[in-house]
Design a protein around this motif. Structure first.
Motif, PDB file in Angstrom:
ATOM      1  N   UNK A   5      16.715   5.753  -6.942  1.00 34.11           N
ATOM      2  CA  UNK A   5      16.619   4.571  -7.798  1.00 34.11           C
ATOM      3  C   UNK A   5      16.050   3.376  -7.044  1.00 34.11           C
ATOM      4  N   UNK A   6      16.580   3.121  -5.866  1.00 34.89           N
ATOM      5  CA  UNK A   6      16.123   1.962  -5.088  1.00 34.89           C
ATOM      6  C   UNK A   6      14.669   2.123  -4.665  1.00 34.89           C
ATOM      7  N   UNK A   7      14.309   3.278  -4.181  1.00 37.08           N
ATOM      8  CA  UNK A   7      12.946   3.465  -3.678  1.00 37.08           C
ATOM      9  C   UNK A   7      11.907   3.424  -4.795  1.00 37.08           C
ATOM     10  N   UNK A   8      12.308   3.735  -6.016  1.00 42.68           N
ATOM     11  CA  UNK A   8      11.369   3.621  -7.128  1.00 42.68           C
ATOM     12  C   UNK A   8      11.406   2.231  -7.771  1.00 42.68           C
ATOM     13  N   UNK A   9      12.485   1.480  -7.560  1.00 43.97           N
ATOM     14  CA  UNK A   9      12.601   0.136  -8.135  1.00 43.97           C
ATOM     15  C   UNK A   9      11.928  -0.926  -7.276  1.00 43.97           C
ATOM     16  N   UNK A  10      11.890  -0.740  -5.975  1.00 40.64           N
ATOM     17  CA  UNK A  10      11.312  -1.749  -5.081  1.00 40.64           C
ATOM     18  C   UNK A  10       9.843  -2.050  -5.422  1.00 40.64           C
ATOM     19  N   UNK A  11       8.986  -1.034  -5.608  1.00 38.87           N
ATOM     20  CA  UNK A  11       7.592  -1.357  -5.952  1.00 38.87           C
ATOM     21  C   UNK A  11       7.478  -2.114  -7.276  1.00 38.87           C
ATOM     22  N   UNK A  12       8.309  -1.766  -8.245  1.00 38.29           N
ATOM     23  CA  UNK A  12       8.260  -2.456  -9.543  1.00 38.29           C
ATOM     24  C   UNK A  12       8.724  -3.907  -9.404  1.00 38.29           C
ATOM     25  N   UNK A  13       9.744  -4.142  -8.598  1.00 40.01           N
ATOM     26  CA  UNK A  13      10.200  -5.519  -8.368  1.00 40.01           C
ATOM     27  C   UNK A  13       9.101  -6.340  -7.690  1.00 40.01           C
ATOM     28  N   UNK A  14       8.390  -5.743  -6.757  1.00 37.95           N
ATOM     29  CA  UNK A  14       7.276  -6.447  -6.099  1.00 37.95           C
ATOM     30  C   UNK A  14       6.168  -6.729  -7.106  1.00 37.95           C
ATOM     31  N   UNK A  15       5.855  -5.763  -7.936  1.00 35.57           N
ATOM     32  CA  UNK A  15       4.798  -5.939  -8.933  1.00 35.57           C
ATOM     33  C   UNK A  15       5.133  -7.059  -9.910  1.00 35.57           C
ATOM     34  N   UNK A  88       8.414   6.064  -2.338  1.00 33.19           N
ATOM     35  CA  UNK A  88       8.601   4.666  -2.718  1.00 33.19           C
ATOM     36  C   UNK A  88       7.803   3.726  -1.831  1.00 33.19           C
ATOM     37  N   UNK A  89       7.737   4.044  -0.532  1.00 31.64           N
ATOM     38  CA  UNK A  89       6.943   3.235   0.396  1.00 31.64           C
ATOM     39  C   UNK A  89       5.467   3.259   0.039  1.00 31.64           C
ATOM     40  N   UNK A  90       4.969   4.430  -0.337  1.00 29.22           N
ATOM     41  CA  UNK A  90       3.559   4.545  -0.726  1.00 29.22           C
ATOM     42  C   UNK A  90       3.283   3.739  -1.996  1.00 29.22           C
ATOM     43  N   UNK A  94       0.809   0.534  -2.274  1.00 29.51           N
ATOM     44  CA  UNK A  94      -0.268   0.438  -3.266  1.00 29.51           C
ATOM     45  C   UNK A  94      -0.179  -0.867  -4.059  1.00 29.51           C
ATOM     46  N   UNK A  95       1.028  -1.263  -4.436  1.00 28.55           N
ATOM     47  CA  UNK A  95       1.205  -2.509  -5.180  1.00 28.55           C
ATOM     48  C   UNK A  95       0.747  -3.697  -4.331  1.00 28.55           C
ATOM     49  N   UNK A  96       1.158  -3.728  -3.062  1.00 21.15           N
ATOM     50  CA  UNK A  96       0.806  -4.868  -2.217  1.00 21.15           C
ATOM     51  C   UNK A  96      -0.695  -4.914  -1.925  1.00 21.15           C
ATOM     52  N   UNK A 111       1.801 -10.309 -12.982  1.00 22.21           N
ATOM     53  CA  UNK A 111       3.143  -9.745 -13.026  1.00 22.21           C
ATOM     54  C   UNK A 111       3.572  -9.650 -14.478  1.00 22.21           C
ATOM     55  N   UNK A 112       4.500  -8.777 -14.748  1.00 23.00           N
ATOM     56  CA  UNK A 112       4.984  -8.599 -16.117  1.00 23.00           C
ATOM     57  C   UNK A 112       5.560  -9.887 -16.652  1.00 23.00           C
TER      58      UNK A 112
END
Length: 121
Positions: A5-15, A88-90, A94-96, A111-112
């Motif tokens: 959950x955390x590793x998939x949520x971090x990129x979305x929070x950054x986005x 999640x890191x990848x 990609x987001x950054x 951003x959303x």
């Protein structure tokens, strides 16, 4: 499940730009200063994303090599759960990269929160 959950949520929070910021500092900067500060912050997050990928791959390889199983679900190999760290890191990387490319093109990363009609500012 927490790791996944955390590793998939971090990129979305950054986005979505839903990370912690220090408005007291950035509000005092000029528009150019805010832009440079944002770029530095994004670049720093990109480094973290890279570290998640590189160190996560090593962690998964080691855990797979010695064959550790999950404590909670013994039939699941631990490396299968740990694989979400480099994934999640990848995604974060990609987001950054996309955000930095937007900034280099003179655009503000979307951003959303900013682009959703009727969203609260």
């Amino acid at each position: 499940m927490i790791v996944i959950t955390v590793m998939l949520a971090i990129p979305e929070a950054q986005r979505r730009s839903e990370h912690i910021g220090v408005d007291a500092l950035t509000e005092r900067l000029s528009a150019r200063g805010r832009r440079w500060t944002a770029a530095l912050g994004i670049a720093t997050v990109a480094v973290v994303g890279y570290l998640f990928v590189s160190e996560g791959i090593e962690m998964v390889a080691f855990t797979r090599m010695i064959g550790i199983l999950s404590n909670v679900l013994p039939e699941i190999p631990l490396w299968a759960v740990q694989a979400f760290v480099p994934i999640g890191g990848a995604l974060l990387l990609m987001v950054t990269v996309a955000q930095l490319l937007c900034m280099l093109a003179g655009l503000e990363p979307r951003s959303v929160r900013k682009s959703t009609p009727g969203a609260l500012e």
